[in-house]
Design an enzyme around this catalytic site. Structure first.
Site, mmCIF file in Angstrom:
data_model
loop_
_atom_site.group_PDB
_atom_site.id
_atom_site.type_symbol
_atom_site.label_atom_id
_atom_site.label_comp_id
_atom_site.label_asym_id
_atom_site.label_seq_id
_atom_site.Cartn_x
_atom_site.Cartn_y
_atom_site.Cartn_z
ATOM 1 N N HIS A 86 35.705 40.897 30.687
ATOM 2 C CA HIS A 86 35.244 40.899 32.143
ATOM 3 C C HIS A 86 35.813 42.190 32.992
ATOM 4 O O HIS A 86 35.049 42.661 33.957
ATOM 5 C CB HIS A 86 35.677 39.686 32.954
ATOM 6 C CG HIS A 86 34.976 38.687 32.045
ATOM 7 N ND1 HIS A 86 33.789 38.232 31.939
ATOM 8 C CD2 HIS A 86 35.700 37.388 31.784
ATOM 9 C CE1 HIS A 86 33.546 37.071 31.377
ATOM 10 N NE2 HIS A 86 34.709 36.506 31.292
ATOM 11 N N HIS A 132 43.797 44.392 38.343
ATOM 12 C CA HIS A 132 42.482 44.450 37.767
ATOM 13 C C HIS A 132 41.506 45.327 38.567
ATOM 14 O O HIS A 132 41.804 45.425 39.801
ATOM 15 C CB HIS A 132 41.754 43.117 37.135
ATOM 16 C CG HIS A 132 41.453 42.048 38.252
ATOM 17 N ND1 HIS A 132 42.303 41.262 38.485
ATOM 18 C CD2 HIS A 132 40.441 42.168 39.000
ATOM 19 C CE1 HIS A 132 41.827 40.639 39.689
ATOM 20 N NE2 HIS A 132 40.777 41.094 40.056
ATOM 21 N N HIS A 179 37.169 46.544 39.389
ATOM 22 C CA HIS A 179 35.697 46.193 39.294
ATOM 23 C C HIS A 179 35.301 47.337 39.687
ATOM 24 O O HIS A 179 35.767 48.351 40.406
ATOM 25 C CB HIS A 179 35.563 45.090 40.613
ATOM 26 C CG HIS A 179 36.085 43.979 40.436
ATOM 27 N ND1 HIS A 179 35.506 42.892 39.808
ATOM 28 C CD2 HIS A 179 37.379 43.330 41.176
ATOM 29 C CE1 HIS A 179 36.233 41.798 39.769
ATOM 30 N NE2 HIS A 179 37.300 41.937 40.449
ATOM 31 N N HIS A 225 42.203 45.342 42.527
ATOM 32 C CA HIS A 225 42.870 44.036 43.023
ATOM 33 C C HIS A 225 44.241 43.801 42.482
ATOM 34 O O HIS A 225 44.305 43.752 41.314
ATOM 35 C CB HIS A 225 41.809 43.033 42.775
ATOM 36 C CG HIS A 225 40.541 42.792 43.277
ATOM 37 N ND1 HIS A 225 39.685 41.868 43.087
ATOM 38 C CD2 HIS A 225 40.106 43.470 44.506
ATOM 39 C CE1 HIS A 225 38.644 42.356 43.808
ATOM 40 N NE2 HIS A 225 38.884 43.148 44.755
ATOM 41 N N THR A 265 37.290 35.881 43.206
ATOM 42 C CA THR A 265 35.702 36.448 43.194
ATOM 43 C C THR A 265 35.047 36.128 41.777
ATOM 44 O O THR A 265 33.798 36.482 41.569
ATOM 45 C CB THR A 265 35.486 37.993 43.254
ATOM 46 O OG1 THR A 265 36.275 38.407 42.338
ATOM 47 C CG2 THR A 265 36.455 38.121 44.916
ATOM 48 N N THR A 266 35.616 35.309 40.890
ATOM 49 C CA THR A 266 34.855 35.076 39.605
ATOM 50 C C THR A 266 35.467 33.481 39.349
ATOM 51 O O THR A 266 36.387 32.933 40.143
ATOM 52 C CB THR A 266 35.738 35.723 38.415
ATOM 53 O OG1 THR A 266 36.928 35.721 38.404
ATOM 54 C CG2 THR A 266 35.286 37.410 38.538
#
Length: 308
Positions: free
Chosen positions: A102, A128, A130, A153, A234-235
């Site tokens: 992911h 992590h 995005h 993040h 957010t997941t």
């Protein structure tokens, strides 16, 4: 994919809101075993509109990310600069870097802390990213309708809890530092200790160890200008227990570095891992606070490396 029972393991990704209760002790114990990084299984960005079927919190009223409308933020003079402790790690310390299909996750030691700018002390758990692709920017949060190429993040948890998994089930249990990534003219040396190891986790599921480095160099220099709001991971499982801090100053990577982030990692079936972001969610009456006063519209444009 449907959950198979109340004890199903829910997988945590990135980052505040109302108290989350568990239906029974078994489910609570399973919650407490959840990994601190973005989820490994059971969901994908392709079925994003179906998340709330298996993870009801994803359909909640305090979801993240959001589109920050700077003309409607509320200045709060009590928001003090973010103060970090223990971020400059020794190269003798090893950190685990993982491609979990992911995103890419770097596990962080609890000696790294936020000691100022929040009502409690928060310990680091992981960071992590995005990102998008060459044709589509991939930040999760937006500002005035603008999406940036990427977003970092850094996930922390309230030090009154014994783990990030336990903290994630309590209001204000998590605190995430977020910053936008955009293309700049110069090579960003602060990102070299991380980006240089992406090839080692090119394929989904790969893990490697990298030397410690100064993690603060992954964040903007100015930690006093930011937006603050209560939201969610957010997941999946989208737990609404996150205190979000979104810095106004952006991070700039060279074109080569940005390409490396966007085009190196793969997930299942050797497909590039790209566009791993969720679209903005409704505010539903939540306030977005600002640690600085917004300029009067039309009088001052955002400076270089700033969102406003």
């Amino acid at each position: 994919m449907r959950a198979r029972g109340p004890a199903v393991i829910l997988l945590i990704t990135c980052v505040l809101g109302p108290h989350v209760t568990c239906q029974d002790h078994t489910e609570e114990e399973e919650h407490d075993k959840q990994p601190a990084g973005p989820g490994h299984h059971h969901w994908s960005y392709q079925d994003i509109l179906e998340w709330d079927k298996d993870y009801p919190e994803c359909g909640g009223k305090a979801q993240s990310p959001i589109d920050v409308d700077t003309q409607h933020t509320v200045f709060d003079a009590q928001l003090r600069p973010i103060q970090l402790s223990g971020y400059n790690l020794s190269t003798a310390e090893t950190l685990e870097l993982e491609n979990n299909k992911h995103t890419v996750v770097l596990k962080l030691p609890g000696t790294m802390k936020i000691i100022g700018g929040l009502p409690e002390i928060y310990q680091a758990a992981q960071l992590h990213f995005h990102w998008g692709s060459k044709s589509n920017p991939g930040s999760e949060h937006m500002v005035n309708g603008r999406r940036f190429p990427g977003e970092i993040h850094v996930v922390h948890y309230n030090s009154e809890y014994t783990s990030v998994e336990k903290a994630a089930n309590h209001s204000g249990g998590l605190a995430v530092l977020a910053a936008f990534i955009e293309k700049g003219p110069d090579y960003n040396e602060g990102y070299e200790p991380l980006l240089s190891h992406l090839e080692a986790v090119k394929d989904g599921g790969q893990i490697t160890e990298i030397p410690g480095f100064d993690i603060s160099r992954l964040l903007p220099q100015r930690l006093d200008r930011y937006f603050r709001y209560n939201g969610s991971l957010t997941t999946p499982p989208c737990l609404q227990t996150v205190n979000w801090t979104i810095f106004n100053q952006t991070i700039r990577l060279s074109e080569t570095q940005l390409d490396l982030l966007e085009d190196t990692l793969h997930h299942d079936h050797d497909q590039l891992l790209q566009e791993n972001f969720r679209d903005p969610q409704k505010l539903n009456g939540r306030n977005v606070l600002s640690s600085f006063k917004a300029p009067v519209l039309g009088r001052k444009a955002a400076g270089e490396g700033e969102v406003m």
